[in-house]
Design a protein around this motif. Structure first.
Motif, PDB file in Angstrom:
ATOM      1  N   HIS A  13      31.635  42.897  36.048  1.00  0.00           N
ATOM      2  CA  HIS A  13      31.208  41.518  36.306  1.00  0.00           C
ATOM      3  C   HIS A  13      32.448  40.636  36.419  1.00  0.00           C
ATOM      4  N   ARG A  15      33.315  36.564  37.091  1.00  0.00           N
ATOM      5  CA  ARG A  15      32.799  35.206  37.243  1.00  0.00           C
ATOM      6  C   ARG A  15      33.984  34.262  37.446  1.00  0.00           C
ATOM      7  N   ASP A  17      33.752  30.895  38.629  1.00  0.00           N
ATOM      8  CA  ASP A  17      33.114  29.625  38.929  1.00  0.00           C
ATOM      9  C   ASP A  17      34.081  28.482  38.668  1.00  0.00           C
ATOM     10  N   SER A  41      28.502  42.534  39.713  1.00  0.00           N
ATOM     11  CA  SER A  41      28.185  41.117  39.851  1.00  0.00           C
ATOM     12  C   SER A  41      29.447  40.313  40.149  1.00  0.00           C
ATOM     13  N   GLU A  43      30.531  36.208  40.968  1.00  0.00           N
ATOM     14  CA  GLU A  43      30.142  34.798  41.051  1.00  0.00           C
ATOM     15  C   GLU A  43      31.320  33.977  41.548  1.00  0.00           C
ATOM     16  N   LYS A  45      30.939  30.468  42.465  1.00  0.00           N
ATOM     17  CA  LYS A  45      30.289  29.167  42.608  1.00  0.00           C
ATOM     18  C   LYS A  45      31.291  28.035  42.402  1.00  0.00           C
ATOM     19  N   TYR A  71      26.789  35.587  43.943  1.00  0.00           N
ATOM     20  CA  TYR A  71      26.496  34.160  43.821  1.00  0.00           C
ATOM     21  C   TYR A  71      27.638  33.395  44.479  1.00  0.00           C
TER      22      TYR A  71
END
Length: 155
Positions: A13, A15, A17, A41, A43, A45, A71
């Motif tokens: 994962h 992320r 963001d 995953s 992300e 964003k 995402y």
């Protein structure tokens, strides 16, 4: 050492963001993740991703078969969305896609809905930031009703 210079064997994962990534940063991250066989995953964003970044994301979707959840919040136009659509069509592992677009038009949403007809594994599509009129919302709703195997939300 650049992320692409060594293959990370345990990253599942990521992320990123609100990290102020631009197309250049997205390119470096995605190129490094193309060889990753464990990433599930990603992300991205609240970053400044434009059409060039969307093209790199397309390449990631084409090569990384373990990516199941993506995402993205981006500032792409029809060209960038077409690139992401081509990546969706080529990727068989993607299960969930969340796209926050800035001022997406009906034609943009229509492109996405066409791409998911080809992608049999996608189970959830969420598209935000659309500027749709009442007739367009009705047409999208009718298309969504004809896709019983996938949960779609457009706003």
């Amino acid at each position: 050492m650049c992320i692409r210079d060594r293959v990370n064997k345990g990253l599942t994962h990521l992320r990123l963001d609100n990290t102020m990534l631009t197309n250049k940063g997205v390119k470096a991250i995605c190129q490094g993740l193309m060889a990753n066989k464990t990433l599930v995953s990603l992300e991205l964003k609240r970053n400044t991703i434009k059409d060039d970044g969307a093209k790199v994301i397309e390449n990631l979707l084409r090569t990384n078969t373990t990516l199941a959840y993506l995402y993205i919040e981006c500032e792409i136009d029809a060209m960038g969305l077409k690139a992401i659509n081509q990546g969706i069509e080529a990727n068989r592992g993607l299960k969930e896609l969340h796209l926050e677009l800035h001022k997406a038009k009906y034609e943009d949403v229509e492109l996405l809905l066409e791409a998911i007809k080809i992608h049999r594994g996608l189970k959830k599509l969420k598209v935000m930031g659309c500027e749709l009129g009442s007739n367009e919302k009705k047409m999208v709703a009718e298309r969504i009703d004809r896709s019983p195997n996938i949960k779609i939300s457009v706003a």
